[in-house]
Write a protein that holds these residues in place. Structure first.
Motif, PDB file in Angstrom:
ATOM      1  N   PRO A   1       2.351  -8.223  30.041  1.00 21.29           N
ATOM      2  CA  PRO A   1       2.000  -7.560  28.786  1.00 21.29           C
ATOM      3  C   PRO A   1       3.089  -7.824  27.730  1.00 21.29           C
ATOM      4  N   GLY A   2       2.953  -8.896  27.002  1.00 17.04           N
ATOM      5  CA  GLY A   2       3.940  -9.288  25.993  1.00 17.04           C
ATOM      6  C   GLY A   2       5.203  -9.826  26.644  1.00 17.04           C
ATOM      7  N   ALA A   3       6.072 -10.432  25.813  1.00 26.78           N
ATOM      8  CA  ALA A   3       7.402 -10.789  26.314  1.00 26.78           C
ATOM      9  C   ALA A   3       8.118  -9.515  26.742  1.00 26.78           C
ATOM     10  N   SER A   4       7.749  -8.396  26.137  1.00 28.27           N
ATOM     11  CA  SER A   4       8.361  -7.109  26.507  1.00 28.27           C
ATOM     12  C   SER A   4       8.147  -6.832  27.996  1.00 28.27           C
ATOM     13  N   GLY A   5       6.916  -7.055  28.470  1.00 26.43           N
ATOM     14  CA  GLY A   5       6.626  -6.850  29.886  1.00 26.43           C
ATOM     15  C   GLY A   5       7.432  -7.809  30.754  1.00 26.43           C
ATOM     16  N   ALA A   6       7.598  -9.037  30.260  1.00 26.79           N
ATOM     17  CA  ALA A   6       8.370 -10.032  31.011  1.00 26.79           C
ATOM     18  C   ALA A   6       9.848  -9.624  31.083  1.00 26.79           C
ATOM     19  N   LEU A   7      10.372  -9.152  29.956  1.00 27.41           N
ATOM     20  CA  LEU A   7      11.785  -8.744  29.928  1.00 27.41           C
ATOM     21  C   LEU A   7      12.019  -7.576  30.891  1.00 27.41           C
ATOM     22  N   LEU A   8      11.092  -6.639  30.896  1.00 25.88           N
ATOM     23  CA  LEU A   8      11.225  -5.495  31.797  1.00 25.88           C
ATOM     24  C   LEU A   8      11.146  -5.946  33.255  1.00 25.88           C
TER      25      LEU A   8
ATOM     26  N   GLY B   1      17.067 -17.153  18.003  1.00 25.72           N
ATOM     27  CA  GLY B   1      17.338 -15.730  18.173  1.00 25.72           C
ATOM     28  C   GLY B   1      16.731 -14.857  17.087  1.00 25.72           C
ATOM     29  N   ASN B   2      16.647 -13.602  17.398  1.00 28.04           N
ATOM     30  CA  ASN B   2      16.307 -12.546  16.460  1.00 28.04           C
ATOM     31  C   ASN B   2      17.550 -11.664  16.392  1.00 28.04           C
ATOM     32  N   PRO B   3      18.181 -11.390  15.275  1.00 30.57           N
ATOM     33  CA  PRO B   3      17.673 -11.453  13.902  1.00 30.57           C
ATOM     34  C   PRO B   3      18.055 -12.697  13.100  1.00 30.57           C
TER      35      PRO B   3
ATOM     36  N   VAL C   1      16.157 -17.178  29.479  1.00 24.30           N
ATOM     37  CA  VAL C   1      16.035 -17.712  28.118  1.00 24.30           C
ATOM     38  C   VAL C   1      14.722 -17.213  27.527  1.00 24.30           C
ATOM     39  N   ASP C   2      14.827 -16.453  26.451  1.00 25.25           N
ATOM     40  CA  ASP C   2      13.656 -15.919  25.755  1.00 25.25           C
ATOM     41  C   ASP C   2      13.267 -16.931  24.675  1.00 25.25           C
ATOM     42  N   GLU C   3      12.129 -17.597  24.896  1.00 28.71           N
ATOM     43  CA  GLU C   3      11.681 -18.645  23.957  1.00 28.71           C
ATOM     44  C   GLU C   3      10.512 -18.171  23.095  1.00 28.71           C
ATOM     45  N   ILE C   4      10.483 -16.876  22.799  1.00 28.72           N
ATOM     46  CA  ILE C   4       9.356 -16.314  22.053  1.00 28.72           C
ATOM     47  C   ILE C   4       9.184 -16.970  20.672  1.00 28.72           C
ATOM     48  N   TYR C   5      10.294 -17.457  20.089  1.00 26.02           N
ATOM     49  CA  TYR C   5      10.188 -18.117  18.775  1.00 26.02           C
ATOM     50  C   TYR C   5      10.313 -19.644  18.879  1.00 26.02           C
ATOM     51  N   HIS C   6      10.237 -20.162  20.089  1.00 27.68           N
ATOM     52  CA  HIS C   6      10.545 -21.577  20.290  1.00 27.68           C
ATOM     53  C   HIS C   6       9.570 -22.503  19.571  1.00 27.68           C
TER      54      HIS C   6
ATOM     55  N   TRP D   1      -2.430  -8.065  20.940  1.00 23.55           N
ATOM     56  CA  TRP D   1      -3.175  -8.310  22.179  1.00 23.55           C
ATOM     57  C   TRP D   1      -2.316  -8.042  23.404  1.00 23.55           C
ATOM     58  N   ARG D   2      -1.032  -7.970  23.198  1.00 20.99           N
ATOM     59  CA  ARG D   2      -0.033  -7.664  24.217  1.00 20.99           C
ATOM     60  C   ARG D   2      -0.068  -8.641  25.396  1.00 20.99           C
ATOM     61  N   LEU D   3       0.347  -9.852  25.129  1.00 25.10           N
ATOM     62  CA  LEU D   3       0.323 -10.857  26.182  1.00 25.10           C
ATOM     63  C   LEU D   3       1.511 -11.810  26.078  1.00 25.10           C
TER      64      LEU D   3
ATOM     65  N   ASN E   1       8.216 -16.219  27.405  1.00 24.03           N
ATOM     66  CA  ASN E   1       7.543 -16.582  26.161  1.00 24.03           C
ATOM     67  C   ASN E   1       6.422 -15.585  25.925  1.00 24.03           C
ATOM     68  N   SER E   2       5.690 -15.776  24.841  1.00 21.72           N
ATOM     69  CA  SER E   2       4.727 -14.749  24.434  1.00 21.72           C
ATOM     70  C   SER E   2       3.634 -15.353  23.578  1.00 21.72           C
ATOM     71  N   PHE E   3       2.476 -14.709  23.595  1.00 22.82           N
ATOM     72  CA  PHE E   3       1.407 -15.088  22.668  1.00 22.82           C
ATOM     73  C   PHE E   3       1.559 -14.353  21.331  1.00 22.82           C
ATOM     74  N   SER E   4       2.613 -13.534  21.196  1.00 24.86           N
ATOM     75  CA  SER E   4       2.727 -12.685  20.005  1.00 24.86           C
ATOM     76  C   SER E   4       2.990 -13.452  18.713  1.00 24.86           C
ATOM     77  N   LYS E   5       3.971 -14.313  18.698  1.00 22.79           N
ATOM     78  CA  LYS E   5       4.516 -14.772  17.415  1.00 22.79           C
ATOM     79  C   LYS E   5       3.821 -16.049  16.928  1.00 22.79           C
ATOM     80  N   TYR E   6       4.104 -17.189  17.549  1.00 22.13           N
ATOM     81  CA  TYR E   6       3.460 -18.438  17.116  1.00 22.13           C
ATOM     82  C   TYR E   6       1.942 -18.341  17.262  1.00 22.13           C
TER      83      TYR E   6
ATOM     84  N   GLY F   1      21.603  -9.141  18.377  1.00 17.83           N
ATOM     85  CA  GLY F   1      20.518  -9.690  19.183  1.00 17.83           C
ATOM     86  C   GLY F   1      19.342  -8.732  19.190  1.00 17.83           C
ATOM     87  N   TYR F   2      18.303  -9.128  19.899  1.00 18.70           N
ATOM     88  CA  TYR F   2      17.084  -8.316  19.962  1.00 18.70           C
ATOM     89  C   TYR F   2      17.405  -6.981  20.642  1.00 18.70           C
ATOM     90  N   PRO F   3      17.219  -5.874  19.940  1.00 16.87           N
ATOM     91  CA  PRO F   3      17.751  -4.595  20.411  1.00 16.87           C
ATOM     92  C   PRO F   3      17.162  -4.097  21.727  1.00 16.87           C
TER      93      PRO F   3
END
Ligand SMILES: Cc1ncc(COP(=O)(O)O)c(C=O)c1O
Length: 388
Positions: free
Chosen positions: A101-108, A177-179, A205-210, A243-245, A232-237, A127-129
């Protein structure tokens, strides 16, 4: 008033997102009739592409409303593996993919599956808080390493070696990175990997913005070896925030443990979103996504000189994501004071640096170019009027 017992310490310890408070204030001002320009929000303003929406609707109509396996729909795991072949020329086994469920789910899941209580994880400050909060949740400890313009606001192999202590078990980087939207050079990331590997730790390695890197096509960390955990995530690009994936690639041997955790924590990622995501990875959708990426790049190229003209010092131009991280020293205010002033006086919402860590946080703010070029131009005019 009903008396309720106290919340757990881990909930108390987690700091709220300041940007959410700003967003709430901005919404309240809007409700009172003010025009607010949103440069604080970390999601693009573009709608999910039509083929993805249609695939979601078709999935609902076809009755795909039940759980999928915890690691994800087999067809989506295969499609994500194939994506690494098509996009990066890397062979990946579908069995290494965990849909989340999102990169958030992956990070957890990564934090819960790879670290023990008391373990320390090195990460960049700013970094990403949420990363430090995920660590807190599993009773591990995020150790923020101050980073600045001289290292492109990223960790280096030298910093990893210098800060590795007896309890350190891993390193987490976001690339870009974010920010700051800044990248780690491939050779530096390889050197970080070597340091981590030599110490028997985990590199995440978080490639959510890759896919949102504008001037180059950096290699994915997936190619560095199976021991690197890539998120990675379906959120950004892919424009699917709601959709939370997301997904995560892990060494084959880790999958049984991660499967167990995923079963217990989430059961599975959202089924409809997983069916829709199959369309997100299609060649037709890619054409639409690339057009949105091109628009983001234009926004960045508009915004950077404007910020410089107004006295915001963006020391390293962002190479990706949709953020500019600016030094505000010359205004003689803290980042929270400036964010407040711009919200109230200019009707422009931005994020104070204090959301992203402790290092020089009061001296920096983040601009997200997640609104149209026209609105960004208006925002700059309003900021100029307030600051002059
Ligand atoms: C660096 C980074 N990682 C992960 C996330 C989480 O994204 P999501 O859960 O929507 O995939 C974000 C969201 O802003 C982010 O900036």
């Amino acid at each position: 008033m009903t008396l309720v017992p106290a919340a757990a310490r881990r909930a108390e310890d987690i700091e709220p997102f300041r940007v959410m408070a700003i967003l709430a204030r901005a919404r309240a001002l809007e409700a009172a009739g003010h025009d607010i320009i949103h440069l604080e929000i970390g999601e693009p303003d573009f709608a999910t592409p039509a083929p993805v929406v249609e695939a979601g609707i078709a999935a609902l109509r076809a009755g795909h409303t039940h759980y999928t396996p915890a690691l994800g729909l087999p067809a989506l795991r295969a499609a994500i593996a194939a994506y690494y072949g098509d996009r990066y020329g890397i062979d990946v086994a579908a069995s290494r993919v965990c849909v989340t469920p999102g990169a958030s789910g992956a990070l957890l899941l990564a934090m819960a599956g790879l670290f023990n209580p008391g373990d320390e994880i090195l990460l960049a400050d700013p970094g990403y808080p949420c990363n430090r909060h995920f660590a807190r949740l599993v009773e591990a400890r995020a150790v923020g390493i101050p980073v600045g313009a001289e290292t492109n606001y990223q960790l280096t192999a030298e910093a990893v070696a210098r800060n590795w202590g007896p309890r350190t078990r891993g390193v987490l980087v976001a690339n870009p990175g974010n920010p700051t939207g800044t990248l780690i050079a491939p050779e530096e990331l390889a050197a970080i990997h070597a340091e981590v590997r030599a110490r028997g730790g985990w590199l995440i390695v978080d490639e959510i913005y890759h896919e949102l890197v504008y001037d180059s096509t950096p290699p994915s960390a997936v190619g560095m070896g199976e021991d690197v955990v890539v998120i990675n995530s379906f959120s950004k690009y892919f424009l699917m925030t709601g959709w939370r994936l997301g997904w995560m690639l892990l060494p084959e041997a880790m999958l049984p443990s991660i499967d167990k955790l995923a079963q217990n924590i989430f059961l599975a990622a959202p089924t409809v979103a997983q069916h829709a995501a199959l369309a997100a990875l299609s060649a037709d959708t890619r054409v639409l996504l690339e057009a949105c990426k091109a628009e983001l790049r234009l926004r960045r190229d508009d915004l950077l000189p404007e910020l410089a003209r107004l006295g915001f010092e963006v020391k390293n131009a962002p190479q990706g994501a949709f953020y500019c991280y600016a030094d505000i020293s010359r205004f003689g205010m803290t980042s929270e004071e400036l964010a407040e002033l711009l919200l109230i006086e200019a009707g422009v919402a931005i994020t104070p640096g204090t959301d992203f860590g402790a290092h020089a946080a009061s001296r920096h703010v983040r601009f997200a170019y997640t609104t149209s070029r026209e609105r960004i131009r208006v925002a700059m005019r309003r900021i100029e009027a307030v600051l002059s």
